[in-house]
Design a protein around this motif. Structure first.
Motif, mmCIF file in Angstrom:
data_model
loop_
_atom_site.group_PDB
_atom_site.id
_atom_site.type_symbol
_atom_site.label_atom_id
_atom_site.label_comp_id
_atom_site.label_asym_id
_atom_site.label_seq_id
_atom_site.Cartn_x
_atom_site.Cartn_y
_atom_site.Cartn_z
ATOM 1 N N VAL A 83 0.639 -0.845 -0.223
ATOM 2 C CA VAL A 83 -0.126 -0.041 0.372
ATOM 3 C C VAL A 83 0.822 1.350 0.135
ATOM 4 O O VAL A 83 2.273 1.661 0.432
ATOM 5 N N ALA A 121 -7.176 1.500 2.717
ATOM 6 C CA ALA A 121 -5.929 0.619 2.417
ATOM 7 C C ALA A 121 -5.459 -0.228 3.017
ATOM 8 O O ALA A 121 -4.552 -1.201 3.524
ATOM 9 N N THR A 145 -6.923 5.884 2.470
ATOM 10 C CA THR A 145 -6.561 4.981 3.136
ATOM 11 C C THR A 145 -6.353 4.942 4.101
ATOM 12 O O THR A 145 -5.948 3.298 4.841
ATOM 13 N N SER A 180 -4.061 7.220 -1.610
ATOM 14 C CA SER A 180 -3.272 5.771 -1.280
ATOM 15 C C SER A 180 -3.938 5.241 -2.830
ATOM 16 O O SER A 180 -4.747 5.175 -3.436
ATOM 17 N N SER A 181 -2.801 3.827 -2.937
ATOM 18 C CA SER A 181 -2.928 3.161 -3.878
ATOM 19 C C SER A 181 -3.070 1.985 -3.300
ATOM 20 O O SER A 181 -1.793 1.486 -2.672
ATOM 21 N N ILE A 192 -1.327 -1.828 -4.332
ATOM 22 C CA ILE A 192 -0.286 -2.254 -5.569
ATOM 23 C C ILE A 192 -0.765 -4.090 -5.683
ATOM 24 O O ILE A 192 -0.710 -5.129 -5.032
ATOM 25 N N HIS A 195 0.514 8.274 -1.563
ATOM 26 C CA HIS A 195 1.126 8.476 -2.492
ATOM 27 C C HIS A 195 0.680 10.374 -2.538
ATOM 28 O O HIS A 195 2.126 10.532 -3.812
ATOM 29 N N GLU A 253 -1.628 -4.800 -10.987
ATOM 30 C CA GLU A 253 -2.164 -3.521 -11.101
ATOM 31 C C GLU A 253 -2.399 -2.429 -10.283
ATOM 32 O O GLU A 253 -2.008 -3.196 -9.021
ATOM 33 N N ILE A 254 -2.765 -1.451 -10.143
ATOM 34 C CA ILE A 254 -2.353 -0.652 -9.600
ATOM 35 C C ILE A 254 -4.123 0.038 -9.351
ATOM 36 O O ILE A 254 -4.887 0.979 -9.916
ATOM 37 N N ILE A 255 -5.099 0.588 -7.922
ATOM 38 C CA ILE A 255 -6.186 0.485 -7.502
ATOM 39 C C ILE A 255 -5.814 2.087 -6.588
ATOM 40 O O ILE A 255 -5.438 1.597 -5.875
ATOM 41 N N ASP A 256 -6.305 3.253 -6.778
ATOM 42 C CA ASP A 256 -7.069 4.223 -5.983
ATOM 43 C C ASP A 256 -8.020 3.493 -5.146
ATOM 44 O O ASP A 256 -8.580 2.928 -4.760
ATOM 45 N N THR A 257 -7.264 3.488 -3.311
ATOM 46 C CA THR A 257 -8.531 3.437 -2.472
ATOM 47 C C THR A 257 -8.290 4.661 -1.232
ATOM 48 O O THR A 257 -7.484 5.233 -1.369
#
Length: 207
Positions: free
Chosen positions: A79, A111, A108, A91-92, A94, A82, A102-106
């Motif tokens: 996690v 996450a 925090t 946050s993302s 991974i 960023h 893949e990168i997923i936006d979330t």
């Protein structure tokens, strides 16, 4: 820009702002902490994932995410917190499956709740710690400001949750251990996890 590894230091709550909690992250190789305001559900979800003695009778949302990911062989490798904009952390997740990342936006808070369940490392960048990191004079003190929004933080009087349990001064001091264990079982069965955490903490102090 290099990543800085973080660990979960604790969770605290405010007496003056109902339902507001601070998740406090600490850099692994430094003295700075990164406090992030989260909701009550996310605070409980993180605490339950870290607390091995409390097992929900039914899966929470983040537990369901973990089960779904395991079933389809998706792994959360890390996690990354960023970005910080106007006091809000971005946050993302991974994710990896069959060698593809893949990168997923979330949020925090989500996450971190997911990272704990996957035992995934949590990272942020130096510029974020420079902006929002704090050096606590007393490592046992951190808190919330009454007028804060989610993902914003300012130091004020609050209660630390030792070992990430949601607690304040115990109202169970008059109960026997047998009574406490019975109350703990009932609290978990009724999915009152905040109460269960308080009872468990009282039991831990006596053993």
């Amino acid at each position: 820009m290099g990543l800085i590894k973080l660990t979960i230091k604790g969770i605290s709550y405010s007496q003056t702002q109902s339902g507001a909690y601070a998740l406090v992250l600490s850099e692994m190789d430094g003295a700075r902490t990164l406090p992030i305001i989260i909701g009550a559900f996310e605070a409980q979800s993180i605490a339950i994932a870290l607390e091995k003695e409390i097992k929900p009778p039914r899966p929470l949302t983040h537990d369901l995410f973990k089960t779904f990911s395991d079933r389809f062989e998706i792994n959360i490798s890390q996690v990354i917190i960023h970005k910080l904009v106007d006091g809000v952390f971005f946050s993302s997740l991974i994710c990896e499956k069959d060698g593809v990342e893949e990168i997923i936006d979330t949020r925090t808070s989500d996450a971190i709740a997911i990272a704990v369940r996957f035992e995934a490392p949590i990272y942020t960048y130096e510029n974020i710690l420079d902006k929002a990191g704090v050096y606590l004079k007393n490592e046992d003190e951190f808190g919330l400001n009454q007028d804060q929004d989610e993902d914003d933080f300012e130091e004020e009087d609050a209660y630390e949750i030792d070992n990430v349990n949601l607690k304040k001064e115990s109202p169970f001091s008059e109960n026997s251990l047998k009574e406490l264990h019975s109350q703990l079982e009932k609290a978990v069965e009724s999915e009152n996890y905040e109460l269960a955490a308080k009872i468990r903490d009282e039991i831990s102090k006596r053993v």
